[in-house]
Design an enzyme around this catalytic site. Structure first.
Site, PDB file in Angstrom:
ATOM      1  N   LEU A 143      -4.713   6.381 -30.910  1.00 21.73           N
ATOM      2  CA  LEU A 143      -5.097   7.797 -30.942  1.00 21.73           C
ATOM      3  C   LEU A 143      -5.952   8.064 -29.702  1.00 21.73           C
ATOM      4  CD1 LEU A 143      -5.148  10.504 -32.544  1.00 21.73           C
ATOM      5  CD2 LEU A 143      -7.331   9.741 -33.489  1.00 21.73           C
ATOM      6  N   ALA A 144      -5.287   8.526 -28.631  1.00 23.68           N
ATOM      7  CA  ALA A 144      -5.988   8.770 -27.360  1.00 23.68           C
ATOM      8  C   ALA A 144      -6.727  10.102 -27.441  1.00 23.68           C
ATOM      9  CB  ALA A 144      -4.988   8.790 -26.213  1.00 23.68           C
ATOM     10  N   HIS A 145      -8.002  10.082 -27.080  1.00 20.54           N
ATOM     11  CA  HIS A 145      -8.782  11.325 -27.105  1.00 20.54           C
ATOM     12  C   HIS A 145     -10.047  11.150 -26.287  1.00 20.54           C
ATOM     13  CE1 HIS A 145     -10.450   8.822 -30.253  1.00 20.54           C
ATOM     14  NE2 HIS A 145     -11.481   9.625 -30.424  1.00 20.54           N
ATOM     15  N   ALA A 146     -10.653  12.280 -25.945  1.00 15.16           N
ATOM     16  CA  ALA A 146     -11.951  12.270 -25.268  1.00 15.16           C
ATOM     17  C   ALA A 146     -12.792  13.385 -25.883  1.00 15.16           C
ATOM     18  CB  ALA A 146     -11.784  12.457 -23.763  1.00 15.16           C
TER      19      ALA A 146
END
Lengths: 171, 89
Positions: A83-86
């Site tokens: 789950l790619a996020h920033a």
């Protein structure tokens, strides 16, 4: 989900989705069979889809990569799934998600959940607008059969139909 | 029981962990209040917590917390979370 249900739905024409995940995951935010040689390219592919769907500016993609550089591969929350996020930032134009399946599984350096076959990108304007959609992502990620169907989907329509079917069963 | 789910940003992975922790607690019949925290605010949130859940990568950052810090490998496995909750019930 039964195999027969999945076979049936994925062979049908695209059905419209009305669930919380469908609303935040347009077809333009999905790519299947992406070739990535390492985790950075895999995260960048998910970021590119967020940009294509109008959810983010490219700077957000760099921020998603920086999160893993700074904090490690903890975004690989389940076997095969990142789950790619920033952080919410000015580079997030609207809350949205993206979904990328990888042609070849990629190692992120996670102790137990490598290699990754499915990357979901998350761009959030705040801490709550996306939580219903994330609940669906979480439920899907805990269903091995659904994860398998997503990872091996041959087209964007197949991905969408799998999600719509899942949302129909788990509203 | 107050549980804090910690991830890097407090918006993504920790929300998944919180949702599945609530499901696991429900399965166990455990009265649990689950909060989300990012790594920056986790120390404060964890001060009043009975249990902290996080990933192996982030656990070392929480070494000063007095509550037990439990590492969850698969944030989507209600079985794994339930097993770890029951060990600290």
């Amino acid at each position: 989900m039964l195999h027969s249900d999945l076979d049936r739905v994925t062979k049908e024409q695209p059905v419209s989705g009305t669930g919380s995940l469908s609303r935040l995951l347009p077809a333009t935010a999905i790519a299947v069979g992406v070739h990535a040689t390492d985790w950075r390219e895999a995260v960048r592919a998910a970021g590119d889809r967020l940009v294509a769907a109008g959810a983010t500016r490219p700077g957000y993609t760099d921020a998603m990569i920086a999160v893993v550089e700074d904090l490690g591969p903890y975004i690989v929350v389940a076997p095969g799934f990142a789950l790619a996020h920033a952080r919410p930032s000015d580079d997030v134009l609207q809350t949205g998600l993206s979904l990328v399946t990888l042609a070849e599984p990629v190692a992120f350096g996670h102790a137990s959940n490598d290699p990754v076959r499915l990357v979901v990108g998350l761009a959030a304007r705040d801490h709550s607008a996306h939580s219903d959609a994330l609940a669906t992502v979480a439920a899907m990620a805990s269903d091995a059969e659904v994860m398998g169907a997503l990872a091996t989907a041959a087209s964007v329509d197949e991905v969408l139909n799998t999600i719509h079917q899942f949302e129909g069963i788990n509203p | 029981m107050k549980i804090v789910a910690v991830c890097g940003m407090g918006i993504g992975t920790s929300i998944i962990l919180k949702m599945n922790t609530e499901k696991a607690a429900q399965r166990l019949g455990m009265d649990a209040e689950v909060e989300v925290a990012d790594i920056g605010t986790a120390m404060g949130a964890a001060a009043t917590a009975d249990l902290v859940l996080t990933s192996a990568e982030l656990a070392p950052e929480l070494s000063g917390v007095s509550a037990p810090v439990v590492v969850v490998s698969n944030f989507t496995s209600i079985d794994e979370i339930a097993e770890k909750l029951s060990a600290h019930a």
